[in-house]
Scaffold this motif. Sequence first.
Motif, PDB file in Angstrom:
ATOM      1  N   UNK B  94       0.834  -1.195   0.000  1.00  0.00           N
ATOM      2  CA  UNK B  94       0.000   0.000   0.000  1.00  0.00           C
ATOM      3  C   UNK B  94       0.877   1.256   0.000  1.00  0.00           C
ATOM      4  N   UNK B  97       2.800   1.646  -3.193  1.00  0.00           N
ATOM      5  CA  UNK B  97       1.911   2.007  -4.301  1.00  0.00           C
ATOM      6  C   UNK B  97       1.750   3.526  -4.336  1.00  0.00           C
ATOM      7  N   UNK B 137      -6.290  -8.000  -1.946  1.00  0.00           N
ATOM      8  CA  UNK B 137      -6.713  -7.012  -2.935  1.00  0.00           C
ATOM      9  C   UNK B 137      -5.723  -5.853  -2.972  1.00  0.00           C
ATOM     10  N   UNK B 138      -5.241  -5.451  -1.795  1.00  0.00           N
ATOM     11  CA  UNK B 138      -4.286  -4.344  -1.750  1.00  0.00           C
ATOM     12  C   UNK B 138      -3.014  -4.720  -2.487  1.00  0.00           C
ATOM     13  N   UNK B 141      -3.646  -4.598  -6.128  1.00  0.00           N
ATOM     14  CA  UNK B 141      -3.663  -3.213  -6.606  1.00  0.00           C
ATOM     15  C   UNK B 141      -2.252  -2.715  -6.861  1.00  0.00           C
ATOM     16  N   UNK B 144      -0.619  -4.461  -9.806  1.00  0.00           N
ATOM     17  CA  UNK B 144      -1.203  -4.004 -11.068  1.00  0.00           C
ATOM     18  C   UNK B 144      -0.512  -2.729 -11.535  1.00  0.00           C
ATOM     19  N   UNK B 145      -0.428  -1.766 -10.585  1.00  0.00           N
ATOM     20  CA  UNK B 145       0.189  -0.494 -10.962  1.00  0.00           C
ATOM     21  C   UNK B 145       1.608  -0.731 -11.479  1.00  0.00           C
ATOM     22  N   UNK B 148       1.544  -2.395 -14.976  1.00  0.00           N
ATOM     23  CA  UNK B 148       1.093  -1.475 -16.022  1.00  0.00           C
ATOM     24  C   UNK B 148       2.191  -0.481 -16.352  1.00  0.00           C
ATOM     25  N   UNK B 149       2.878   0.006 -15.300  1.00  0.00           N
ATOM     26  CA  UNK B 149       3.988   0.927 -15.549  1.00  0.00           C
ATOM     27  C   UNK B 149       5.026   0.267 -16.434  1.00  0.00           C
ATOM     28  N   UNK B 151       4.483  -2.159 -18.361  1.00  0.00           N
ATOM     29  CA  UNK B 151       3.783  -2.690 -19.534  1.00  0.00           C
ATOM     30  C   UNK B 151       4.039  -4.177 -19.695  1.00  0.00           C
ATOM     31  N   UNK B 178     -13.066  -6.105 -10.998  1.00  0.00           N
ATOM     32  CA  UNK B 178     -11.755  -5.476 -11.117  1.00  0.00           C
ATOM     33  C   UNK B 178     -10.810  -6.391 -11.895  1.00  0.00           C
ATOM     34  N   UNK B 182      -8.874  -5.695 -15.439  1.00  0.00           N
ATOM     35  CA  UNK B 182      -7.422  -5.814 -15.542  1.00  0.00           C
ATOM     36  C   UNK B 182      -7.036  -6.821 -16.623  1.00  0.00           C
ATOM     37  N   UNK B 185      -7.168  -5.091 -19.863  1.00  0.00           N
ATOM     38  CA  UNK B 185      -5.964  -4.283 -20.070  1.00  0.00           C
ATOM     39  C   UNK B 185      -4.804  -5.167 -20.519  1.00  0.00           C
TER      40      UNK B 185
END
Lengths: 421, 431, 580
Positions: B94, B97, B137-138, B141, B144-145, B148-149, B151, B178, B182, B185
């Motif tokens: 957390x 993130x 879930x945290x 999250x 995921x970030x 995605x950063x 890629x 969610x 994702x 994506x």
Amino acid sequence: MVSRRTVLRAAAATGLATATGCTATADVLGLRPTVKVAVSWSGRELRAFRDVLDAVVPDDYVVEVIPLGDDIASAFGPRTPRRPDLVMLPQPGQVRSLDGLEPLPDDLVVDPPAYAEVWRDLIRRDGTAYGLPFKIAHKSAVWYRRSVFAEHGVEPPATWPDWIRLNLRLVERGVTPLALAAGDGWVLTDVFENALLGLSAPAYRRLAAVDPPRLSREPAVAAALRLTGGLWAMPGALAGAVDRSLTLQFPDAVVEVFGYRRAAMVQAPDFAELTIREFAAEPDDVAMFTVPPVSAGFAAPVVIGGDVAVLPAPAGEQAKDLIRRLARPDATERWIAAGGFLAANTLTPADGYSPELARLDEQLSGAATAFDLSDRLGALGGSRGLQRVLHRFLTRTGGRGPEAVDPAVAFAMDELRELED
Amino acid sequence: MTEQQREPGRRGDALGIGAIASFVLSGLAIEKLSQSLDAGGWIGRVGIGVTAVLAVSWLVVNAPIWWRRLRRRRPAVTEEPPPDELRLLAEQAEHWLVALGTDANGMAAAEWFELHEGSLRAMLADEARTGGTDELAAIADALEAWYVRRRRGADLLELSERLAAVGDRSGRRDLEELAAVRASTAYRLMGDLASATSRLGVAANVAPHGRTSAAMTTRRHVERALLNLAEADRRAPGSDRNEAVLNARDRLIDARLRRPGPDHAADLAIMIDLGIVHLYLQDPEQALEHLRVAEARADAAADASAHAHAVELLGIAAWMLRNRPQADAWWERAERLYADVDEREGRARCLQHLGSAAWADGRHRDAVVLLERSEELRGGTDGHEILGHYLAVVRGDLATAEPPAIEPPARLDLVGRIRARIRRTANRWRQ
Amino acid sequence: MVLSSNGLRFEVVGREVTGRPVRGRPRRPYSPYLLGLPGLALISILVVPIVVTTVQAFGDGPGNFAVLADPDALHAIANSLIWVAIAIGLIAVGFALAMVSYRIPAVTSILQPALVVPFALSLLVSGATFRIMYDPVPERGTLSALSERLFGSSPVWLGPGLFWLVLASAFGWIWLGYVVSLFRAGLDAIPSDLIRTVAAEGLRGRRRFAAVEWPILRPITGVVTLTLVVAAVRMFDLILIAVPASMHHDADVLALHWWRTGATAEPGRSAALGVVLFAAVAVVAIVGMRGLRRGWAMPPVSRPVGTPPPGRRARRIGWLVGFVVAAVWALPAVVLLATALHSPRAAGLRGWWSLDGLSLDSFVAASHAGLWRSMSSTLLVALVATTVLLVVAIPTAYLLTWGGLPPRLGRIALTAFAVLAVAPVQMYAAPLRDAFAAAGLAGSRISLALVHAAAGLPFAVLLLRSAFASAPPSLVAEALQGYDRQSAVLTAVRHTYRPALVAVGVLEFVLVWNDFIVGFLIGGPGTTPLSLVLWGEARQFAVSTGPVAAAALVSSVLPVALLLSFWPTVVRGLTQGTRP
């Protein structure tokens, strides 16, 4: 989050305050009807008046006393912040000129025998009574220490020149004769008024009647100033000289005489008795004479003031009830017992008065009495008018010898002329 | 953390404020009445009564919260507690993130993710686990970030499957939704637009009604818009392509309207994507409008990642306006910003822009250096067709390619330059 | 995705929304503005009367300003200027003391409490205390007795000219602690590595001061100057109580002159005086704010660890200075306490040092003067004002910090708040009084509390905004992401803004509790907040010394306790702000 907590704390504190003392809170929250009484008294007099209220006020309303002091006039102003329900007006002369007053309740009789004849016109307009005389002030008293007079073999003066001679004698023997509370403007006007009334009662009455007042055109005014100046100009006559006199308030001057014994006499109204009783180093060493006539053949001046209860319109039932209660002859017992109170109601039993006050009370029924002049001069008599002129007059004469008097009188007359224009 | 989020934070504040307001009003009424002659005391009593009722009900409403807070100080006994290890990791995830996008801690965050990626995945992969859904879930999250950063489509897909499993086990449909978004994506990043579209449909179907539904709707719309853009990219220039781009724009506008309260991340993403849409529409002026705002907000919010992204696109808009020095300046700045948060892919892109621009400028040597650094960051040119192309060009493999003839900046750009100067001055003044 | 333009092809990627899904409903574009509504409503209590007064002043052309040519008005303005000079002198003294106590840390422990206590007292209490001390009667007055003993005679301290000494010492007694504390907080915030560097460079004395302390203290000097000069220009109640009535004319200041002439002068003229007063403080405020704009940024407070230990001689001198100042500072409080412990008679006749007549009678007399009723009344007003202020100021400050206002609007709002923060009560008293009288609310305590809350709002908002804005940017960014994040983040940064909340709450409570002028001008003397009872009792000052001291003492217990227990937090709250 924190905001809520802060709110919570504040609310809890409010709750706490609400919980403490149910009646007190109810009073503060205004749940009981409140009668607001504006007074000019402070200190001991204020406390004595609260005592009176404690005795007369019933349980079904609360009385809140608002000490307005010298600003008592603001109770009636067009921009008054807060309307009192009852005003103890220290300038009876203003009752006739004030607008927005409620007539006294019909069942209140303010005629002789309960009230002296002098009040009749003062508190009436067009035949209707608007004010209830409550307290009367005798402003021509001089309090002194008996032991000093005895020690130096002097007697209370019979005339004004006697008084000057007496002062001179005391000064020569190293005793300061007078304490003067120049810090209070009305003390100075009292001295001046006594001189003026003693010199010429007709002139005094004329001045009070003319509108707008013209002090500078009355020759007796200059004469009265000269008389007053004679009293003040004597070197060593004033305790602490002019500088300290200017910082003395009326009770301070009383303490100078009876507490510190630095002076022999102080000219002070009857209500000085309260202070004297509290601060006198020797309670028995107190005596009083009244201001003497200017010379043999003249009447001794008796300047009186007083406090009149008036009801600003519209008046509530509780306020009317309170004024009825204050009008009872026995209402002021507690204050009389404390001292320094002369009841305006002549039916009030006189046996509570001290010997000095009893003497003053007797003199009040004489003919040569006149109401305080400065109260009836409007702004000219106030702190920016006559009071300030007398201040300057004091600084120009005080302790500077007789030769300083005449220029100071001329200067004061010029100032008065300027003020009147 | 989790319990705190589930509990109503400000329940019944209206009651408390109402109590204060009614106290003030009834106080005024009492004081007004006590001045008029027939004091109607009952109005005051009613007012004080209302105040008391409001205050008491506020206390009652909040009592459970305080009670819970009190209870939380004692060890929780009701539910199977998530293991300390999991909770610790979730808390750290957390924290990092939050730090990931900021210029202050971005680098450290990247390091942390590099280091702990394995253990985070292991946590998610543990099928036997029953409690600690929120912690999982945290972690998801955070991962995921990170993916995605970077890629990393395949990893993201795996992550979404794991999350879907967690949601399934705990009956949390919001997590399933969610996970589906994702997955979409992930498929798009991998180029599988058909699967991406279908996953998005799944997401819309499982979407529950909850407190995050507005945010999830926004996400679906943004994802749909990005899909539209990806489709447009595959089409030849023409009406089809324009239609897809316009669809994307509509989705973004929808997203903006559905966006919940102060959803800062979504806000920035929508603005940046709108900028891209306008670039596709060959409308750099309009794109600048969106990108400038995005840049300013990202800067104000210290979100270096979004800031860099906006600046990079500002460079492209400047290029479109034929303001080559300005474009270079933007890209250089974007490159530095990306470097601050260790976003290699972004850096590589900026270097690639700079390299190709240098080549177009005739500065071959610079172009080679820049493009090779980009290649180095990416570890090769696989999957980066444009980089490969320009590398080949500058290395002389493609002798045919001629640097394009560039026209001088348009008049319009003068305005842009003045604007930039004013902004610079204003910035300096503000500092 | 690929984008072609001007001969090049660019690789472009879209931006996805990542991170935890945010809770909440779609944003209504007007919702943040709703947060400002309570603030707007409350501040209009201030703004509308100010506008009315300004219109009155300029209503019939510039003719109203002819009132300034009046010699009395000129005298009052000159006196107000003297007050500004006194305030600036006080700042210099406070600065020097802060430097001493910083260089020699041990001094702080004695100095701090002695300096802070007076700040919790009202100017009225301070004025009464100093009038007791400077009483010209050698039997009563501390200084008169002292000089009588030493020189055989004593000047008349309260007399012409010398009353300035009384006034200045009463003013300084109240404010010096504030000045020193703020400067100290600034000095304590100097990072320790900086100090180590300075020590390594061998900078000493004036050069060290110019290089290190002055740049850091400059913004704080702005804040301190702002507060003190505004206080000096607003001077009112101190003069009323500390100077004998016969000297009032000599001691007249602008605010007092306004009040005296207000009763008789035309509204336009007194409005013109109010506008002049406002303009004077607004100039000071704007200059002060410029100082703030340079950055009121404080790094988190850190104790200087690397201070080179001062020499033995310097330490001794420091101890001595600290001890003397602390003793001198504690003296008035001792005088007040000792006077109150004498019976009214003993207190009126003899000085506080006398052992005769020790009793609690003065407290009895004070309570008989309506002390309890007015205390509960004051408590009600102060609590309502503080509560309303906090409830309104927090959302307003939040809107200004994180509410996403257009920057220009935000700047305008802040400037307006800064100017309103120093608006003298003369600007709004008369119209508000008239309006309350017309609404039948004259003398209402709740409306008085609302006026207090409105008057406190600008300062509270500025302070809270600075505190909110001083949270670390990354956390702010996080807070912007939504409601849940907010509560988590707010918990995390609570320690940064809690001091500001405490500071606002405590200062507002103490200010309202100690207020004289607002209650006096708007509610009239009858609203009986505490200070007004003091006022009624103090009209015959010298012989009422005992009850006055007792009332002053009782009335000061609550604010002193409150401020002493929260002082470190309050100072942190006051200094932590960043930019206005």
